[in-house]
Design a protein around this motif. Structure first.
Motif, PDB file in Angstrom:
ATOM      1  N   ALA A   1      42.008  -2.191 -40.702  1.00 48.23           N
ATOM      2  CA  ALA A   1      42.647  -3.098 -39.521  1.00 48.23           C
ATOM      3  C   ALA A   1      41.320  -3.279 -38.561  1.00 48.23           C
ATOM      4  O   ALA A   1      41.072  -4.407 -37.640  1.00 48.23           O
ATOM      5  CB  ALA A   1      43.452  -1.797 -38.427  1.00 48.23           C
ATOM      6  N   GLY A   2      40.357  -1.970 -38.164  1.00 46.07           N
ATOM      7  CA  GLY A   2      39.183  -2.626 -37.344  1.00 46.07           C
ATOM      8  C   GLY A   2      38.567  -1.181 -37.479  1.00 46.07           C
ATOM      9  O   GLY A   2      38.347  -0.386 -37.970  1.00 46.07           O
ATOM     10  N   LEU A   3      37.010  -1.220 -37.278  1.00 45.67           N
ATOM     11  CA  LEU A   3      35.939  -0.488 -36.817  1.00 45.67           C
ATOM     12  C   LEU A   3      35.517  -0.849 -35.167  1.00 45.67           C
ATOM     13  O   LEU A   3      34.843  -1.633 -35.056  1.00 45.67           O
ATOM     14  CB  LEU A   3      35.090  -0.461 -37.756  1.00 45.67           C
ATOM     15  CG  LEU A   3      33.937   0.241 -38.238  1.00 45.67           C
ATOM     16  CD1 LEU A   3      34.703   1.844 -38.454  1.00 45.67           C
ATOM     17  CD2 LEU A   3      32.325   0.228 -39.032  1.00 45.67           C
ATOM     18  N   ILE A   4      35.380   0.254 -35.533  1.00 46.97           N
ATOM     19  CA  ILE A   4      34.894   0.682 -32.968  1.00 46.97           C
ATOM     20  C   ILE A   4      33.746   1.092 -33.333  1.00 46.97           C
ATOM     21  O   ILE A   4      33.440   2.664 -33.596  1.00 46.97           O
ATOM     22  CB  ILE A   4      35.962   1.079 -32.484  1.00 46.97           C
ATOM     23  CG1 ILE A   4      36.908   0.370 -32.421  1.00 46.97           C
ATOM     24  CG2 ILE A   4      35.200   1.129 -30.781  1.00 46.97           C
ATOM     25  CD1 ILE A   4      37.617   1.060 -31.157  1.00 46.97           C
ATOM     26  N   ILE A   5      32.321   0.756 -32.939  1.00 45.16           N
ATOM     27  CA  ILE A   5      30.926   1.078 -33.253  1.00 45.16           C
ATOM     28  C   ILE A   5      29.981   1.186 -31.846  1.00 45.16           C
ATOM     29  O   ILE A   5      30.213   0.412 -30.906  1.00 45.16           O
ATOM     30  CB  ILE A   5      30.173   0.261 -34.024  1.00 45.16           C
ATOM     31  CG1 ILE A   5      30.289   1.519 -35.134  1.00 45.16           C
ATOM     32  CG2 ILE A   5      28.955   1.527 -33.855  1.00 45.16           C
ATOM     33  CD1 ILE A   5      31.075   2.446 -35.996  1.00 45.16           C
ATOM     34  N   ALA A   6      30.070   2.859 -31.488  1.00 43.65           N
ATOM     35  CA  ALA A   6      29.647   2.745 -30.048  1.00 43.65           C
ATOM     36  C   ALA A   6      27.632   2.917 -30.845  1.00 43.65           C
ATOM     37  O   ALA A   6      27.672   3.832 -31.097  1.00 43.65           O
ATOM     38  CB  ALA A   6      29.951   4.099 -29.052  1.00 43.65           C
ATOM     39  N   GLY A   7      27.345   2.489 -30.133  1.00 39.87           N
ATOM     40  CA  GLY A   7      25.717   2.635 -29.678  1.00 39.87           C
ATOM     41  C   GLY A   7      25.616   2.899 -30.949  1.00 39.87           C
ATOM     42  O   GLY A   7      25.526   1.965 -31.930  1.00 39.87           O
ATOM     43  N   GLU A   8      23.984   3.250 -31.362  1.00 36.69           N
ATOM     44  CA  GLU A   8      23.491   3.007 -32.510  1.00 36.69           C
ATOM     45  C   GLU A   8      24.474   3.905 -33.893  1.00 36.69           C
ATOM     46  O   GLU A   8      23.648   5.267 -33.866  1.00 36.69           O
ATOM     47  CB  GLU A   8      22.070   3.439 -32.827  1.00 36.69           C
ATOM     48  CG  GLU A   8      21.400   2.654 -32.244  1.00 36.69           C
ATOM     49  CD  GLU A   8      21.489   0.965 -32.441  1.00 36.69           C
ATOM     50  OE1 GLU A   8      21.890   0.828 -33.949  1.00 36.69           O
ATOM     51  OE2 GLU A   8      21.726  -0.107 -32.169  1.00 36.69           O
ATOM     52  N   TYR A   9      26.127   3.547 -33.910  1.00 30.27           N
ATOM     53  CA  TYR A   9      26.363   4.681 -34.566  1.00 30.27           C
ATOM     54  C   TYR A   9      26.679   6.303 -33.514  1.00 30.27           C
ATOM     55  O   TYR A   9      26.556   7.081 -34.831  1.00 30.27           O
ATOM     56  CB  TYR A   9      25.791   4.890 -35.928  1.00 30.27           C
ATOM     57  CG  TYR A   9      27.210   3.209 -37.013  1.00 30.27           C
ATOM     58  CD1 TYR A   9      27.398   3.784 -38.143  1.00 30.27           C
ATOM     59  CD2 TYR A   9      25.998   2.512 -36.778  1.00 30.27           C
ATOM     60  CE1 TYR A   9      27.926   2.400 -38.293  1.00 30.27           C
ATOM     61  CE2 TYR A   9      25.639   1.404 -37.790  1.00 30.27           C
ATOM     62  CZ  TYR A   9      26.740   1.363 -38.418  1.00 30.27           C
ATOM     63  OH  TYR A   9      27.223   0.405 -38.508  1.00 30.27           O
ATOM     64  N   GLU A  10      25.998   6.501 -32.724  1.00 29.38           N
ATOM     65  CA  GLU A  10      26.478   7.402 -32.226  1.00 29.38           C
ATOM     66  C   GLU A  10      28.244   8.257 -31.939  1.00 29.38           C
ATOM     67  O   GLU A  10      28.224   9.581 -31.736  1.00 29.38           O
ATOM     68  CB  GLU A  10      25.954   7.406 -30.661  1.00 29.38           C
ATOM     69  CG  GLU A  10      23.834   7.443 -30.366  1.00 29.38           C
ATOM     70  CD  GLU A  10      24.124   7.596 -29.360  1.00 29.38           C
ATOM     71  OE1 GLU A  10      24.032   8.361 -28.191  1.00 29.38           O
ATOM     72  OE2 GLU A  10      23.731   6.275 -28.542  1.00 29.38           O
ATOM     73  N   GLY A  11      28.752   6.902 -32.104  1.00 29.25           N
ATOM     74  CA  GLY A  11      30.163   7.701 -31.730  1.00 29.25           C
ATOM     75  C   GLY A  11      31.312   6.315 -32.282  1.00 29.25           C
ATOM     76  O   GLY A  11      30.107   5.097 -32.699  1.00 29.25           O
ATOM     77  N   GLY A  12      32.497   6.592 -33.104  1.00 32.53           N
ATOM     78  CA  GLY A  12      33.186   5.572 -33.724  1.00 32.53           C
ATOM     79  C   GLY A  12      34.563   6.111 -34.138  1.00 32.53           C
ATOM     80  O   GLY A  12      34.773   6.492 -33.964  1.00 32.53           O
TER      81      GLY A  12
END
Length: 710
Positions: free
Chosen positions: A573-584
């Protein structure tokens, strides 16, 4: 009357704070059980003292009572055992004095945990004996620098002339406690929009007033520094720090440094008032080592080394804005105030929100009355906004129905915008670990007041108010998690949780990190439809190796990458990425068993929005708000109508999930608990059965053969 003062041995305090000591010995016959002391700091046991000789409270006894109040404030500000242990790990011994006096031999004391110096926690000692706040591990004493790195909070207090003495004393008490906890304090006094002819006089008077309040605190001292700032006779009238040495010397000596926004001309020694915000920015540049102008002829490597040496001297960890308006209000969404702001992601949206709401209230034509009423409700729910409208500006009139735009609220919104802009400018100059806090002097003063009837150490039945500044120093977090639903936030600092509860009007700000949403839900809504084609994890816009590392580091397990791609690539459905792959987070559309995914309206209606992976790097877990940022994006932007996920029944993260979900269901004959944020799910039996069937049917894709772990 017997003395009720506490005498907490050093070794007992250290072990109690890390929650290992089985029983703590207090003065005479008083004891604290681990249950009452270590229960997250919520209660203190009932104390007893059988020494009949203590008929009065002398200086030493009063010092013990002050220590008790200090410990209560500290323990109540740390929410969990892990936070208290993390804070202890940041203690470091102060450097020895140049000419130490020989000491008489004394009994051997049990050794303390490495890196812990509890010096002035026990009686009146020099501030140099206080522990020093550190972000990193304690280095070996060999080759020690002449000065330890100074950890510092830069504070601006706005319109102190409008605050009564009890508030000023409460703020001074908190500053004293911050210094005892190893955080040096530099305070800039902001007289606000007073007449230009008396602005300098007002600033100096209030600086002296705050200085006297700090000096009135036990074992505390202040230093009001004049002629620290200077301005050029030509060009922009922006102040700079005239002497770095004069700035740092009193801070290293444990003084609370107080600065009035007054600068002196470089050529003509004339004092001129300057903007308090400009003074804060000038101090930020100096403390961050960025105020020097490099020589164009100097070797860049030498310049970098010189700036690096300056930055090693000082760590500006906090920028604190004490403003009568308190934290930043929220006029959109379910929350009433912004408890946490990820500046990289939210600055533009919050700025737009404040400007549009101000325009609606001031020029209200065409604005729905319901929107205006909602804005007024939020403003009225903030007691510090009320204070500002009554004391700082003229009273805030209600909008007559025939004149929806006849209102003057510009000073309120201008104050919030000014605080937002100042946080952005200062954090842009500081490392990513630095943070800002926007709160009110009243909030700080009320939560710093000592417990009533301190001479009677009876059982404490209620938790004291948490001081937002002390809490943030200990935890590097806001008082409330920003991802908590408003209904789950409960009472804050003793305020009742009613239908329209008062929220915490303290805002915690981080420069933060950008947030990437693939696909962008503002452009392409995350729907169960197959058209347009669904995103795949091996898409060029996704760094698959880093995504795999994020998952493996967070779960501490190896992923069977090919098996995982085969399972989810046609369901993303989708992807959420925080910063430089610090969280997701990886979210999918799942088809319940027995339903054929043929793209028909019937099958699309049965598809379940599912959180397949929620991951945060170990080094980012519990700090920086990474998990909150990802979760908020998921439930507020990507799947506002609801999403479900599963977790092991014994997963320690479940408490975090319980607080943020709309409901849970333990799946019988399995080790899974199902969570969801979908409103009214239990009432829709078919939908509920589809959610449960999906959570049971998902097959793990780990490379090992351990038991199933979500």
């Amino acid at each position: 009357m017997s003395s009720r003062a506490l005498n907490w041995p050093r070794t007992s305090l250290a072990k109690l704070t890390v929650y290992q000591h089985p029983i703590a010995r207090c003065n005479d016959a008083a004891f604290i059980s681990p249950k009452t002391f270590c229960s997250r700091g919520h209660q203190i046991a009932e104390f007893s003292n059988t020494n009949p000789d203590h008929e009065g409270l002398g200086r030493r006894a009063k010092e013990k009572l002050l220590d008790r109040d200090f410990f209560l404030s500290l323990l109540n500000s740390a929410s969990t055992k892990r936070e208290a242990k993390q804070y202890l790990s940041r203690f470091k011994n102060s450097p020895p004095k140049a000419t130490p006096k020989p000491e008489a031999p004394k009994e051997q004391e049990p050794s303390l945990p490495s890196g812990v110096n509890l010096g002035s926690f026990y009686g009146s000692r020099a501030v140099h004996d206080s522990p020093v706040f550190r972000q990193t591990a304690t280095p070996a004493p060999q080759g020690q620098d002449p000065f330890e790195r100074l950890h510092l909070a830069l504070i601006k207090i706005t319109t102190p002339q409008l605050l009564d003495d009890s508030v000023i004393n409460g703020v001074a008490r908190t500053l004293s406690q911050l210094v005892r906890l190893g955080m040096a304090c530099c305070v800039v006094v902001d007289p606000g929009n007073v007449d230009s002819t008396i602005v300098r006089q007002t600033a100096i008077e209030q600086a002296n007033r705050l200085s006297a309040a700090v000096d009135g605190q036990p074992d505390s001292k202040s230093y009001r520094l004049d002629s620290l700032l200077e301005v050029s006779d030509e060009g922009p009238n922006r102040p700079t720090v005239s002497s770095r040495k004069r700035l740092l010397a009193p801070l290293r000596d444990g003084h609370v440094l107080i600065v009035a926004p007054v600068a002196y001309l470089e050529e003509n020694p004339k004092a001129v008032p300057v903007s308090a915000d400009d003074a804060v920015i000038a101090l930020t540049k100096e403390l961050a080592g960025l105020s020097t102008n490099p020589d164009p002829d100097e070797d860049p490597a030498v310049t970098a080394e010189r700036i690096g040496a300056l930055q090693k001297e000082v760590s500006l960890d906090r920028v604190i804005l004490l403003h009568p308006l308190g934290g930043i209000p929220a006029f959109r969404g379910p929350q009433e105030s912004h408890v946490f702001i990820n500046m990289e992601q939210e600055f533009n949206d919050i700025e737009k929100e404040l400007l549009e709401t101000e325009g609606s209230l001031c020029g209200g034509a065409g604005t729905a009355n319901a929107d205006l009423d909602a804005a007024y409700a939020i403003l009225d729910s903030n007691p510090f906004s009320k204070f500002a409208t009554e004391e700082v500006i003229s009273p805030l009139p209600k909008i007559p129905e025939q004149q929806p735009g006849a209102i003057t609220v510009e000073p309120i919104f201008d104050g919030h915008l000014q605080n937002l802009y100042l946080c952005q400018k200062t954090l842009a100059l500081l490392p990513a670990a630095a943070s800002a806090i926007i709160t009110s002097p009243e909030e700080v003063a009320n939560s710093s007041r000592p417990t009533e009837n301190t001479t009677k150490l009876s059982a404490v039945g209620t938790r004291r108010q948490r001081n937002p500044l002390i809490h943030n120093l200990l935890t590097d977090k806001p008082l409330l998690s920003s991802s908590l639903p408003p209904g789950r936030r409960g009472p804050v600092n003793g305020r009742p949780n009613v239908l329209n509860p008062l929220t915490s009007h303290t805002t915690f700000v981080k420069r933060g990190m950008p947030l990437t949403l693939l696909p962008n839900p503002h452009v392409q809504v995350w729907t169960a439809q197959h058209q347009p084609p669904r995103l795949q994890l091996n898409d060029p816009s996704i760094d698959l190796p880093r995504l795999v590392h994020l998952i493996e580091d967070s779960f501490d397990r190896k992923l069977d990458v090919q098996n995982y791609l085969d399972r989810v690539n046609d369901r993303i459905a989708g992807l959420i990425i925080a910063g430089e792959y610090e969280g997701g987070a990886i979210l999918t559309w799942e088809t319940p068993p027995g339903v054929v995914d043929d793209g028909s309206p019937e099958s699309v209606a049965r598809m379940v929005p599912y959180l397949d992976k929620f991951a945060v790097l170990k080094r980012s877990q519990g700090a920086g708000g990474v998990a909150d940022v990802v979760f908020n994006a998921m439930v507020r932007t990507c799947f506002p109508n609801g999403v479900c996920w599963r977790s092991r029944k014994d997963n320690p993260v479940n408490k975090w999930y319980f607080e943020r979900s709309a409901g849970t269901w333990k799946l019988a004959d399995s080790n899974w608990t199902m969570f969801w944020t979908t409103a009214g799910l239990p009432e829709d039996s078919q939908r509920f059965q589809d959610y449960e069937a999906v959570c049971r049917a998902i097959q793990p894709s780990w490379a090992d053969t351990k038991s199933v772990i979500d």
